[in-house]
Enzyme design. Structure first.
Site, PDB file in Angstrom:
ATOM      1  N   GLY A 108       0.821  -1.263  -0.057  1.00  0.00           N
ATOM      2  CA  GLY A 108       0.010  -0.144   0.184  1.00  0.00           C
ATOM      3  C   GLY A 108       0.852   1.211   0.177  1.00  0.00           C
ATOM      4  O   GLY A 108       0.475   2.377  -0.677  1.00  0.00           O
ATOM      5  N   GLU A 111       1.855   1.774  -3.400  1.00  0.00           N
ATOM      6  CA  GLU A 111       0.683   2.364  -3.981  1.00  0.00           C
ATOM      7  C   GLU A 111       0.102   3.694  -3.663  1.00  0.00           C
ATOM      8  O   GLU A 111      -0.321   4.646  -4.635  1.00  0.00           O
ATOM      9  CB  GLU A 111      -0.507   1.256  -3.749  1.00  0.00           C
ATOM     10  CG  GLU A 111      -0.394  -0.078  -4.313  1.00  0.00           C
ATOM     11  CD  GLU A 111      -1.560  -0.895  -3.917  1.00  0.00           C
ATOM     12  OE1 GLU A 111      -1.565  -1.083  -2.752  1.00  0.00           O
ATOM     13  OE2 GLU A 111      -2.095  -1.730  -4.751  1.00  0.00           O
TER      14      GLU A 111
END
Lengths: 257, 263
Positions: A108, A111
């Protein structure tokens, strides 16, 4: 008051958001993601804010999602995950977002960094999508934004093996635009933000939108959008000021109208 | 942690790490690798350490890999030496090279195999007059590791690097000094004292700045001229913000001896 972020205004027009969950290498739990989405909402509304720099610590930008939190969710829990709305809020932020990445940007965290418009990395930064090692896969753009940034072969290799790449590799592949000494990453990102903050805000906004269009539309539609955006700016006072200042060899003063 | 195969101490800002398997010419086995790694971790984490001195006990400096760990039995599966490099030698070499402080190596005797290349990853190398460097890998069908194929041609030129590595001949300390492989040769009896003197001197210097010098020189080997100019700009920016720079300039203006803290 946010608990997992520190927000400051180190330069005129520039907001700096620092992820601060040192006990978990800035792992992106729902609370942090929600606070970040809320802070970007504030930055979106604030006319004084012209650009935002997002960073973590020297050791980690963000080392992934919060695994414990994720383990607690079953299929229905994931369907109703509030995080999706937070990610969407971050994705539609209309002002320039610059990520200053030191250390780990994994899962994450990678991302999140890829949600930024510009990525500046410290020499010892590492980017990766290790989700596959846990029997899952990237769920916040990792398979989409990574491929668009680095191409198919490297994106496949990273997502399917879970192995990270270093900052220089990320730069060669096009994931980051500049690599700096780790001590200067935030400073460099702030300089870039400052430079952008001095431009005409409407031109910056439409230019960002046009560039992002290139990622999800065909060339003809992208060119059409670009032409419409270009035309729209003809109605702004800042355009007049910008051109006049150039002719008069002085610095332009933009007001965002 | 108690060490069995190394000696390790920290005094007056100097960390002294001495390889201590003298009967085996300080060759590396798995346990020694682990102990060296632990000691270097302490060096990295202890802000009082401003210089590292690496040396060996007994008549040798380091004979590289302990080959009794590596006996290949007939019919046995093919070994993966790359794994041992990846796990032990490369991290060691990277750590020595990246440590943000000057690393001195006192080569007290024969340095062979990986033992000949580990000093090349250090910043200042002294050698005893009787010491020697042997790129022994070619004698057993291997290639030089521990960064040697990268550092050696940069230090002595490609022609000499190839000869040393293809022939595996013994290179005397004096020849190594003349060729620019090491910094200085010292009489055997004086080596330890000279190395400690150098280490103690450096430990009183602006070691943060010294670490930045090391970093910039290391970076230069892979950079273009323009890239390196940018590295200089950035590292000077950092150096200019150090307490030691302020102290250095202040002491110069006030005509007194500076008291550097390494930050």
């Amino acid at each position: 008051m946010p608990r997992t972020l520190v927000v400051s205004t180190p330069l005129p027009g520039v907001r700096l958001i620092t992820l601060q969950r040192p006990e978990a290498l800035n792992a992106l739990n729902t609370e942090l993601l929600g606070e970040l989405a809320a802070e970007l909402e504030i930055a979106e509304q604030d006319v004084e804010t012209r650009a935002v720099v997002l960073t973590g610590s020297r050791k980690a930008f963000a080392a992934g999602a919060d695994i414990r939190e994720m383990a607690e969710r079953d299929l229905v829990g994931i369907l109703n995950d509030p995080r999706v709305a937070h990610w969407q809020r971050i994705a539609v932020f209309s002002k320039p977002l610059i990520a200053a990445v030191n250390g780990f940007a994994l899962g994450g965290g990678c991302e999140l960094a890829m949600h930024a418009d510009i990525l500046i990395a410290g020499e010892d930064a590492r980017f990766g999508q290790p989700e596959i090692n846990l029997g899952i896969m990237p769920g916040a753009g990792g398979t989409q934004r990574l491929l668009r940034a680095v191409g198919k072969s490297l994106a496949m290799q990273m997502v399917l093996t879970g192995e990270a790449i270093d900052a220089r590799h990320a730069q060669r592949a096009g994931l980051v635009s500049e690599v700096t000494q780790p001590e200067l990453t935030v400073e460099r990102a702030l300089q870039i933000a400052r430079s952008i903050a001095q431009k005409a805000p409407l031109a910056v906004r439409l230019a960002k939108e046009a560039l992002l269009k290139a990622l999800d539309t065909d060339l003809a539609s992208g060119l059409r959008f670009e032409r419409h955006a270009f035309t729209l700016l003809a109605g702004t006072a800042d355009r007049e000021e910008g051109i006049r200042a150039f002719q008069e060899k002085r610095r332009a003063e933009f007001h965002g109208c | 942690m108690n060490f069995e195969h190394i000696l390790f101490s920290i005094e007056d800002g100097v960390a002294l790490l001495s390889l201590n398997r003298p009967e085996q010419l300080n060759s590396f086995n798995t346990q020694m690798h682990g102990e060296v790694r632990e000691a270097l971790k302490q060096v990295r984490q202890n802000p009082d350490v401003r210089v590292l001195l690496l040396t060996g006990e007994g008549r040798g400096f380091c004979a590289g890999q302990d080959l009794s760990d590596r006996n290949v039995a007939p019919g046995a599966a093919m070994p993966d030496l790359g794994e041992s490099i990846e796990k032990f030698y490369n991290p060691l070499i990277r750590t020595l090279r990246d440590l943000p402080l000057p690393v001195i190596c006192a080569v007290n005797g024969v340095a062979a195999g990986a033992g000949a290349n580990i000093p090349l990853a250090c910043d200042l190398v002294l050698a005893a007059r009787s010491a020697s460097f042997i790129q022994a890998f070619c004698k057993i069908g291997l290639i030089p590791d521990s960064g040697g194929t990268w550092t050696l041609p940069r230090l002595v030129g490609m022609a000499r690097a190839k000869a040393l590595m293809l022939l595996g001949d013994r290179l005397s300390a004096e020849q190594a000094e003349q060729w620019g492989l090491i910094y200085r040769v010292v009489d055997d009896a004086a080596l330890r004292d000279e190395a400690l003197k150098l280490a103690r001197h450096l430990a009183t210097q602006p070691t943060y700045g010294l670490a930045l010098i090391k970093r910039s020189l290391n970076a230069s080997l892979g950079n273009s001229f323009d890239e390196q100019l940018e590295v200089e700009r950035d590292l000077q920016r950092l150096a200019g913000r150090s307490e030691d720079y302020r102290e250095g300039v202040g002491a110069f203006m006030e005509k007194r001896t500076p008291a550097f803290k390494g930050r």
